[in-house]
Write an enzyme that holds these catalytic residues in place. Structure first.
Site, PDB file in Angstrom:
ATOM      1  N   TYR A   1       0.819  -1.214   0.000  1.00 18.12           N
ATOM      2  CA  TYR A   1       0.000   0.000   0.000  1.00 18.12           C
ATOM      3  C   TYR A   1       0.852   1.263   0.000  1.00 18.12           C
ATOM      4  O   TYR A   1       0.323   2.362   0.131  1.00 18.12           O
ATOM      5  CB  TYR A   1      -0.922   0.032   1.233  1.00 18.12           C
ATOM      6  CG  TYR A   1      -1.933  -1.080   1.240  1.00 18.12           C
ATOM      7  CD1 TYR A   1      -1.527  -2.394   1.429  1.00 18.12           C
ATOM      8  CD2 TYR A   1      -3.279  -0.825   1.062  1.00 18.12           C
ATOM      9  CE1 TYR A   1      -2.438  -3.432   1.431  1.00 18.12           C
ATOM     10  CE2 TYR A   1      -4.194  -1.852   1.064  1.00 18.12           C
ATOM     11  CZ  TYR A   1      -3.774  -3.154   1.257  1.00 18.12           C
ATOM     12  OH  TYR A   1      -4.682  -4.173   1.260  1.00 18.12           O
TER      13      TYR A   1
ATOM     14  N   LYS B   1       4.825 -13.971   5.585  1.00 19.93           N
ATOM     15  CA  LYS B   1       5.067 -15.018   4.582  1.00 19.93           C
ATOM     16  C   LYS B   1       6.585 -15.047   4.354  1.00 19.93           C
ATOM     17  O   LYS B   1       7.073 -14.920   3.223  1.00 19.93           O
ATOM     18  CB  LYS B   1       4.285 -14.658   3.299  1.00 19.93           C
ATOM     19  CG  LYS B   1       4.303 -15.699   2.228  1.00 19.93           C
ATOM     20  CD  LYS B   1       3.340 -16.841   2.473  1.00 19.93           C
ATOM     21  CE  LYS B   1       3.482 -17.905   1.410  1.00 19.93           C
ATOM     22  NZ  LYS B   1       2.676 -19.101   1.687  1.00 19.93           N
TER      23      LYS B   1
ATOM     24  N   ASP C   1      -0.979 -17.949   5.315  1.00 19.07           N
ATOM     25  CA  ASP C   1      -1.968 -18.910   4.799  1.00 19.07           C
ATOM     26  C   ASP C   1      -2.423 -19.853   5.908  1.00 19.07           C
ATOM     27  O   ASP C   1      -3.622 -20.103   6.091  1.00 19.07           O
ATOM     28  CB  ASP C   1      -1.443 -19.676   3.560  1.00 19.07           C
ATOM     29  CG  ASP C   1       0.043 -19.969   3.623  1.00 19.07           C
ATOM     30  OD1 ASP C   1       0.693 -19.569   4.606  1.00 19.07           O
ATOM     31  OD2 ASP C   1       0.567 -20.606   2.688  1.00 19.07           O
TER      32      ASP C   1
ATOM     33  N   ASP D   1      -5.030  -6.078   6.393  1.00 15.90           N
ATOM     34  CA  ASP D   1      -6.260  -5.660   5.715  1.00 15.90           C
ATOM     35  C   ASP D   1      -7.187  -6.860   5.531  1.00 15.90           C
ATOM     36  O   ASP D   1      -8.373  -6.825   5.879  1.00 15.90           O
ATOM     37  CB  ASP D   1      -5.871  -5.058   4.348  1.00 15.90           C
ATOM     38  CG  ASP D   1      -7.030  -4.362   3.672  1.00 15.90           C
ATOM     39  OD1 ASP D   1      -8.103  -4.236   4.286  1.00 15.90           O
ATOM     40  OD2 ASP D   1      -6.860  -3.934   2.515  1.00 15.90           O
TER      41      ASP D   1
END
Ligand code: NAD
Length: 362
Positions: free
Chosen positions: A124, A191, A224, A248
């Protein structure tokens, strides 16, 4: 003590839900002088901008704002009011408590999570290269020369910057939040197995900061796996700290775990100030109908009271909200098992019920 707080009613259902929240705050006995300033659609027509300078001046002066949702005009090229406020006050932490209240219909019961999202970096940050532009062509050429990486020439590219500085700031915020609010565990979401130099840096920083808070448990989860775990056993988690994009997505997932938009509050917090607002938008179809659920705005005001140091008043107001929802009588249509139930009350009447519950507990 009298606090000065900026009140931005906003668009659509904003004026109705923020008015409900204002009345509930006043009923706690905490004294607030409200600086009411207008932002959004109405002022945009009048003044040519949805965010007049006096709004920013007021928020800079008071350092605290309670805000209604603001409609984002499609295709008019206005900068987002939320982004501008965030930048003006450097509101780097987005805080979204996701707590289940008895009486709210949801697939899960007993969930009590807080998602803390870094607000300034990651995908972002706004560093993007559009497909086909000359600067994009040059950037792709630069990558080829520097790293021998050949990306397709019809690619668009968005960069994902994550700094040690901003990671440390948000993780520290999460641990301080956990301490202040009696939370037991912080989970860093990432991640890092794939994104070694961005998420890897976030994780490495989180581990280092965590070692300074031995009183709070720390763990990390790959995003995940985190998503699956939140759906299967959300009760295992407490405070989640996330880079911008995962925050988000997971904050909406967690809002869904506890009953959705009508009951989801939020805060954007920085060193110089904080803005409290419901997660939902301006819901134009309900505007002016005294129909919208005021709970998310009132719970945002609860967060604001805690931020001001009025923890006791905040807990009393939250308790009153919880009792009215658990009773299930004087609640808006969306909190009834059947949304067409004629016994549903309006925005104002639900706030009246909460104020009465608050007064009974005094
Ligand atoms: P929305 O949240 O306004 O509405 C989504 C759905 O939820 C609608 O069916 C709506 O009727 C319902 N809903 C939302 N809040 C409710 C409440 N308090 N009580 C009962 N029902 C409620 O989302 P949207 O339709 O995507 O957005 C409408 C406008 O709001 C857009 O212009 C969008 O840009 C803006 N928006 C602003 C903010 C903000 O200012 N923070 C946040 C989200 C959306």
């Amino acid at each position: 003590m009298v606090y000065r707080v900026t009140l931005i009613p906003g668009d659509g259902i904003g004026p109705e839900v923020t008015e409900a929240a204002r009345r509930c705050v006043e009923a706690t006995g905490v004294r607030i002088e409200w600086e009411v300033v207008e932002a959004g659609e109405k002022v945009a027509e009048e003044k040519g901008t949805p965010l007049p300078e006096e709004v920013l001046e007021s928020v800079r002066r008071t350092g605290v704002a309670l805000k209604g949702p603001i409609t984002t005009p499609v295709g008019k090229g206005f900068r987002s009011v939320n982004v501008a406020l965030r930048q003006a006050l450097d509101l780097y932490a987005n805080v979204r408590p996701c707590r289940w209240y008895r009486g709210v219909r949801s697939r899960y019961e007993g969930v009590d999570l807080v998602v803390i999202r870094e607000n300034t970096e990651d995908l972002y940050a706004g560093v993007e290269f559009e497909r086909g532009r000359e600067d994009t062509r040059q950037f792709l050429e630069f990558l080829r020369k520097l790293r021998g990486v050949s990306l397709r020439e019809d690619s668009g590219v968005s960069l994902k910057p994550i700094s040690a500085w901003a990671s440390e700031r948000i993780v520290r915020f999460a641990f301080e939040y956990a301490r202040r609010n009696g939370r037991r565990k912080v989970t860093a979401v990432h991640k890092a197995n794939i994104l070694k130099f961005s998420d890897g840096l976030f994780l490495e920083t989180a581990r280092r900061v965590a070692s300074e808070y031995p009183d709070i448990e720390f763990e990390d989860r790959i995003v995940d796996n985190m998503s699956m775990q939140l759906v299967q056993k959300p009760e295992l988690y407490d405070v989640l700290v996330c880079p911008n994009l995962y925050g988000d997505i997971l904050s909406d997932l967690c809002a869904g775990l506890v009953g959705g938009l009508g009951v989801a509050p939020s805060a954007n917090v920085g060193e110089r100030g904080a803005v409290f607002e419901p997660v939902h938008g301006s819901a134009p179809k309900h505007a002016g109908k005294n129909r919208a659920n005021p709970t998310a705005a009132i719970l945002s005001a609860v967060m604001m009271l805690r931020h001001l140091g009025e923890a006791e008043a905040a807990s009393r107001l939250e308790g009153a909200v919880a009792r009215v929802i658990a009773e299930g009588k004087r609640v808006t249509y969306d909190l009834k098992p059947d949304p067409s139930d004629p016994s549903a009350v309006g925005t104002r009447e639900m706030a009246d019920a909460i104020i009465e519950a608050l007064e009974r507990s005094a």
